[in-house]
Design an enzyme around this catalytic site. Structure first.
Site, PDB file in Angstrom:
ATOM      1  N   ASP A 191     -18.154  -8.418  33.677  1.00 22.71           N
ATOM      2  CA  ASP A 191     -18.208  -9.815  33.258  1.00 22.71           C
ATOM      3  C   ASP A 191     -17.155 -10.589  34.051  1.00 22.71           C
ATOM      4  OD1 ASP A 191     -18.035 -12.305  31.807  1.00 22.71           O
ATOM      5  OD2 ASP A 191     -18.753 -11.293  30.027  1.00 22.71           O
ATOM      6  N   HIS A 236     -28.282  -9.255  26.435  1.00 29.29           N
ATOM      7  CA  HIS A 236     -27.171  -8.518  27.030  1.00 29.29           C
ATOM      8  C   HIS A 236     -26.261  -7.961  25.946  1.00 29.29           C
ATOM      9  CE1 HIS A 236     -25.757 -12.696  26.635  1.00 29.29           C
ATOM     10  NE2 HIS A 236     -24.514 -12.220  26.588  1.00 29.29           N
TER      11      HIS A 236
END
Length: 145
Positions: free
Chosen positions: A31, A100
């Site tokens: 991320d 996700h």
């Protein structure tokens, strides 16, 4: 690929990402926001808005990828714990409308993901049983335990 979906662009390798894992149905990448270093996103390659659109085959592959990434993060970073979370819909805090899972390393007292804004209630058994009975007819497969 859904128009304008950053995760679809990453899957297609049209947007940059630091990949840690890929298989036929899923990818995992770092991320860009790191509360703790090691925060990874695991996504299906197919554009699915959220878990309510997930099929069994992709779901099994996605969960296998989440488990694999969770073990890898734990081993690589020697963290004290791991949080795995998924949000579905804007009201739940989903920021990118592509399914996700977050895999996030944790350390004692880091206060990340404090879930309840106030202490949750503890309904009586009759209320819980009634709630279970109202949900069961909406299941697509399986049965009550």
């Amino acid at each position: 690929m859904a128009n304008g979906c950053i995760f679809c662009e990453i899957v297609a390798k049209d947007a940059p990402a630091s990949f840690v894992r890929e298989d036929a149905l899923t990818v995992a990448f770092i991320d860009t926001r790191q509360f703790h270093l090691g925060h990874i996103l695991v996504v299906p390659k197919a554009h699915l808005a959220d878990i309510r659109e997930l099929d069994g085959e992709t779901g099994a592959a996605l969960m296998a990828a989440v488990v694999d990434v969770t073990r890898a993060v734990s081993s690589a970073l020697s963290c004290q714990g791991i949080s795995v979370w998924n949000s579905n819909g804007e009201a739940a805090g989903q920021e990118v409308p592509h399914l996700h899972f977050h895999v996030h390393p944790r350390w004692q007292s880091d206060r990340l993901l404090e879930v309840y804004p106030s202490p949750p209630g503890s309904p009586d058994r009759a209320t819980l049983d009634a709630l279970a009975a109202s949900i069961r007819p909406h299941l697509l497969s399986g049965s009550a335990a």
